[in-house]
Scaffold this motif. Structure first.
Motif, PDB file in Angstrom:
ATOM      1  N   HIS A  56      -1.779  19.571 -34.885  1.00  0.00           N
ATOM      2  CA  HIS A  56      -2.759  18.728 -34.203  1.00  0.00           C
ATOM      3  C   HIS A  56      -2.222  18.320 -32.830  1.00  0.00           C
ATOM      4  CE1 HIS A  56      -5.361  15.328 -33.314  1.00  0.00           C
ATOM      5  NE2 HIS A  56      -6.170  15.725 -34.285  1.00  0.00           N
ATOM      6  N   PRO A  57      -3.086  18.362 -31.798  1.00  0.00           N
ATOM      7  CA  PRO A  57      -2.589  18.064 -30.444  1.00  0.00           C
ATOM      8  C   PRO A  57      -2.037  16.640 -30.269  1.00  0.00           C
ATOM      9  CG  PRO A  57      -5.000  18.369 -30.475  1.00  0.00           C
ATOM     10  CD  PRO A  57      -4.479  18.829 -31.793  1.00  0.00           C
ATOM     11  N   ARG A  58      -2.410  15.721 -31.159  1.00  0.00           N
ATOM     12  CA  ARG A  58      -1.888  14.352 -31.032  1.00  0.00           C
ATOM     13  C   ARG A  58      -0.687  14.085 -31.940  1.00  0.00           C
ATOM     14  NH1 ARG A  58      -7.561  12.507 -30.851  1.00  0.00           N
ATOM     15  NH2 ARG A  58      -8.068  12.000 -28.682  1.00  0.00           N
ATOM     16  N   ARG A  59      -0.226  15.099 -32.676  1.00  0.00           N
ATOM     17  CA  ARG A  59       0.948  14.876 -33.527  1.00  0.00           C
ATOM     18  C   ARG A  59       2.117  14.382 -32.688  1.00  0.00           C
ATOM     19  NH1 ARG A  59       1.650  18.508 -37.985  1.00  0.00           N
ATOM     20  NH2 ARG A  59       3.901  18.174 -37.885  1.00  0.00           N
ATOM     21  N   ASP A  60       2.866  13.452 -33.263  1.00  0.00           N
ATOM     22  CA  ASP A  60       4.014  12.864 -32.580  1.00  0.00           C
ATOM     23  C   ASP A  60       5.092  13.941 -32.391  1.00  0.00           C
ATOM     24  OD1 ASP A  60       6.205  11.367 -31.797  1.00  0.00           O
ATOM     25  OD2 ASP A  60       5.716   9.694 -33.136  1.00  0.00           O
ATOM     26  N   ALA A  61       5.426  14.213 -31.131  1.00  0.00           N
ATOM     27  CA  ALA A  61       6.385  15.292 -30.847  1.00  0.00           C
ATOM     28  C   ALA A  61       7.727  15.044 -31.532  1.00  0.00           C
ATOM     29  CB  ALA A  61       6.579  15.434 -29.334  1.00  0.00           C
ATOM     30  N   ARG A  62       8.136  13.788 -31.574  1.00  0.00           N
ATOM     31  CA  ARG A  62       9.459  13.467 -32.154  1.00  0.00           C
ATOM     32  C   ARG A  62       9.531  13.772 -33.635  1.00  0.00           C
ATOM     33  NH1 ARG A  62      10.333   7.343 -30.566  1.00  0.00           N
ATOM     34  NH2 ARG A  62       8.144   7.444 -31.083  1.00  0.00           N
ATOM     35  N   LYS A  63       8.372  13.695 -34.295  1.00  0.00           N
ATOM     36  CA  LYS A  63       8.387  13.812 -35.753  1.00  0.00           C
ATOM     37  C   LYS A  63       8.136  15.232 -36.254  1.00  0.00           C
ATOM     38  CE  LYS A  63       7.082   9.026 -36.542  1.00  0.00           C
ATOM     39  NZ  LYS A  63       5.927   8.145 -36.766  1.00  0.00           N
ATOM     40  N   LEU A  64       8.016  16.187 -35.330  1.00  0.00           N
ATOM     41  CA  LEU A  64       7.835  17.570 -35.787  1.00  0.00           C
ATOM     42  C   LEU A  64       9.093  18.042 -36.518  1.00  0.00           C
ATOM     43  CD1 LEU A  64       6.128  19.120 -32.650  1.00  0.00           C
ATOM     44  CD2 LEU A  64       5.071  18.674 -34.861  1.00  0.00           C
ATOM     45  N   ARG A  65       8.862  18.783 -37.596  1.00  0.00           N
ATOM     46  CA  ARG A  65      10.000  19.320 -38.336  1.00  0.00           C
ATOM     47  C   ARG A  65      10.576  20.517 -37.584  1.00  0.00           C
ATOM     48  NH1 ARG A  65       6.284  19.955 -43.489  1.00  0.00           N
ATOM     49  NH2 ARG A  65       5.044  20.728 -41.737  1.00  0.00           N
ATOM     50  N   PRO A  66      11.858  20.813 -37.802  1.00  0.00           N
ATOM     51  CA  PRO A  66      12.467  21.970 -37.108  1.00  0.00           C
ATOM     52  C   PRO A  66      11.666  23.256 -37.317  1.00  0.00           C
ATOM     53  CG  PRO A  66      14.165  20.682 -38.194  1.00  0.00           C
ATOM     54  CD  PRO A  66      12.844  20.069 -38.614  1.00  0.00           C
ATOM     55  N   LYS A  67      11.081  23.440 -38.492  1.00  0.00           N
ATOM     56  CA  LYS A  67      10.324  24.683 -38.687  1.00  0.00           C
ATOM     57  C   LYS A  67       9.037  24.681 -37.849  1.00  0.00           C
ATOM     58  CE  LYS A  67       7.422  23.747 -42.688  1.00  0.00           C
ATOM     59  NZ  LYS A  67       6.890  24.188 -43.940  1.00  0.00           N
ATOM     60  N   ASP A  68       8.484  23.478 -37.575  1.00  0.00           N
ATOM     61  CA  ASP A  68       7.308  23.391 -36.699  1.00  0.00           C
ATOM     62  C   ASP A  68       7.668  23.722 -35.255  1.00  0.00           C
ATOM     63  OD1 ASP A  68       5.521  22.612 -38.728  1.00  0.00           O
ATOM     64  OD2 ASP A  68       6.132  20.514 -38.540  1.00  0.00           O
ATOM     65  N   THR A  69       8.757  23.153 -34.761  1.00  0.00           N
ATOM     66  CA  THR A  69       9.134  23.438 -33.371  1.00  0.00           C
ATOM     67  C   THR A  69       9.530  24.910 -33.216  1.00  0.00           C
ATOM     68  OG1 THR A  69      11.381  22.637 -33.784  1.00  0.00           O
ATOM     69  CG2 THR A  69       9.828  21.070 -32.828  1.00  0.00           C
ATOM     70  N   ALA A  70      10.167  25.462 -34.251  1.00  0.00           N
ATOM     71  CA  ALA A  70      10.510  26.896 -34.190  1.00  0.00           C
ATOM     72  C   ALA A  70       9.244  27.738 -34.131  1.00  0.00           C
ATOM     73  CB  ALA A  70      11.361  27.283 -35.398  1.00  0.00           C
ATOM     74  N   LYS A  71       8.227  27.310 -34.882  1.00  0.00           N
ATOM     75  CA  LYS A  71       6.963  28.036 -34.876  1.00  0.00           C
ATOM     76  C   LYS A  71       6.277  27.927 -33.509  1.00  0.00           C
ATOM     77  CE  LYS A  71       3.022  28.769 -37.844  1.00  0.00           C
ATOM     78  NZ  LYS A  71       2.273  28.257 -38.995  1.00  0.00           N
ATOM     79  N   VAL A  72       6.266  26.711 -32.936  1.00  0.00           N
ATOM     80  CA  VAL A  72       5.685  26.525 -31.602  1.00  0.00           C
ATOM     81  C   VAL A  72       6.375  27.465 -30.612  1.00  0.00           C
ATOM     82  CG1 VAL A  72       5.486  24.924 -29.642  1.00  0.00           C
ATOM     83  CG2 VAL A  72       4.900  24.149 -31.950  1.00  0.00           C
ATOM     84  N   HIS A  73       7.684  27.558 -30.706  1.00  0.00           N
ATOM     85  CA  HIS A  73       8.430  28.410 -29.773  1.00  0.00           C
ATOM     86  C   HIS A  73       8.051  29.884 -29.944  1.00  0.00           C
ATOM     87  CE1 HIS A  73      11.886  30.729 -28.216  1.00  0.00           C
ATOM     88  NE2 HIS A  73      11.821  29.834 -27.252  1.00  0.00           N
ATOM     89  N   ARG A  74       7.990  30.321 -31.199  1.00  0.00           N
ATOM     90  CA  ARG A  74       7.675  31.726 -31.478  1.00  0.00           C
ATOM     91  C   ARG A  74       6.249  32.063 -31.009  1.00  0.00           C
ATOM     92  NH1 ARG A  74       8.872  31.374 -36.519  1.00  0.00           N
ATOM     93  NH2 ARG A  74       6.763  31.297 -37.331  1.00  0.00           N
ATOM     94  N   VAL A  75       5.317  31.168 -31.349  1.00  0.00           N
ATOM     95  CA  VAL A  75       3.914  31.381 -30.984  1.00  0.00           C
ATOM     96  C   VAL A  75       3.747  31.351 -29.464  1.00  0.00           C
ATOM     97  CG1 VAL A  75       1.649  30.275 -31.045  1.00  0.00           C
ATOM     98  CG2 VAL A  75       2.952  30.560 -33.156  1.00  0.00           C
ATOM     99  N   MET A  76       4.418  30.393 -28.811  1.00  0.00           N
ATOM    100  CA  MET A  76       4.335  30.283 -27.356  1.00  0.00           C
ATOM    101  C   MET A  76       4.779  31.595 -26.712  1.00  0.00           C
ATOM    102  SD  MET A  76       6.266  27.519 -24.892  1.00  0.00           S
ATOM    103  CE  MET A  76       7.934  28.077 -25.185  1.00  0.00           C
ATOM    104  N   HIS A  77       5.881  32.135 -27.209  1.00  0.00           N
ATOM    105  CA  HIS A  77       6.396  33.372 -26.644  1.00  0.00           C
ATOM    106  C   HIS A  77       5.392  34.519 -26.825  1.00  0.00           C
ATOM    107  CE1 HIS A  77       9.102  36.867 -26.169  1.00  0.00           C
ATOM    108  NE2 HIS A  77       9.569  36.114 -25.206  1.00  0.00           N
ATOM    109  N   ASP A  78       4.839  34.627 -28.037  1.00  0.00           N
ATOM    110  CA  ASP A  78       3.865  35.703 -28.306  1.00  0.00           C
ATOM    111  C   ASP A  78       2.637  35.568 -27.407  1.00  0.00           C
ATOM    112  OD1 ASP A  78       5.577  36.581 -30.242  1.00  0.00           O
ATOM    113  OD2 ASP A  78       4.384  35.870 -31.947  1.00  0.00           O
TER     114      ASP A  78
END
Ligand SMILES: [Zn+2]
Length: 259
Positions: free
Chosen positions: A179-201
């Motif tokens: 969700h675009p309003r999710r608290d950035a600090r509270k994302l789990r490591p697997k979420d941030t890893a997914k954001v990174h992978r998806v962003m790259h793709d």
């Protein structure tokens, strides 16, 4: 609206036509769009210089000319044209022995700057985070965990990460199911890893096409249609202002609370 992939396209255009060539003249049709120097200073700096080292940082395009660096920002409607008939929206034109490169910009956001050295470049661009194509997964996680506020605002902040705009961030979050309003600090490591992978793709595919493509199966392909539905689950998409921009997400795929 130029986003990172559009500027990547302008970089390829510059490399194809003007990089490695010697400037033989400069025409400034719009002094306002030459943001921090006079036309005379620009001409002195670049005339008889070879353009080299075209590069992109976020939505900025840079190219060196002798001791100076030219910086281009494309605002909403900027683009380059090589050897095109003169056009009323050509603001600044660089001339070469065998053609001319016009910086064309209808709405006049953005512009052209001149800088000498990294410190002056940084003064022009303002503080910029690492480019979104270059940042590593661990660095992105660290940056997001140091943030206050929502993930969308964080990814849009050029001081944290350079290059992402409204379309790209919505596309990346939709694919990551965040969700675009999710608290950035509270994302789990697997979420941030997914954001990174998806962003790259998303960036690789978009850069190839020099735009964020409205392809089937992309949020970008449907977000501006009437009664837009999620390409993944068919739920009616939701729209609201998040981080100051019209934001589109799927209320079913992208839950506010972390699962
Ligand atoms: Zn959905």
């Amino acid at each position: 609206v130029p986003e990172l992939p559009d500027v990547e396209g302008f970089k390829r255009y510059l490399v194809r036509y003007a990089d490695g060539r010697i400037v033989t003249g400069v025409k400034v049709h719009d002094r306002v769009l030459l943001r921090n120097r006079s036309p005379q200073t620009l001409a002195r700096a670049v005339n008889r210089r070879k353009l080299v080292n075209a590069r992109r940082h976020g939505k900025w395009l840079l190219v060196d000319a002798g001791e100076s660096t030219l910086l281009f920002h494309f605002g909403m409607t900027g683009l380059f044209k090589w050897d095109d008939p003169p056009h009323p929206h050509d603001r600044i034109v660089l001339q070469f022995a065998d053609g001319a490169l016009a910086y064309r910009n209808m709405r006049r956001f953005g512009g052209v700057w001149l800088a000498r050295g990294e410190r002056e470049i940084a003064e022009v661009t303002g503080p910029l985070g690492p480019d979104a194509m270059e940042v590593g997964s661990a660095d992105l996680e660290q940056m997001l965990h140091a943030r206050r506020g929502g993930i969308k605002a964080a990814l849009m902040d050029q001081r944290m990460l350079a290059g992402l705009g409204n379309l790209l961030v919505d596309e990346i979050l939709w694919r990551s199911r965040i969700h675009p309003r999710r608290d950035a600090r509270k994302l789990r490591p697997k979420d941030t890893a997914k954001v990174h992978r998806v962003m790259h793709d998303v960036l690789v595919e978009s850069n190839r096409r020099a735009r964020v493509p409205p392809l089937p199966g992309w949020l970008t392909g449907v977000r501006d249609t009437r009664d837009a539905k999620c390409p993944r689950c068919g739920t009616r998409l939701r729209k609201a202002t998040v981080a100051g921009r019209t934001t589109c997400w799927c209320p079913r795929c992208q839950r506010r609370a972390s699962a």
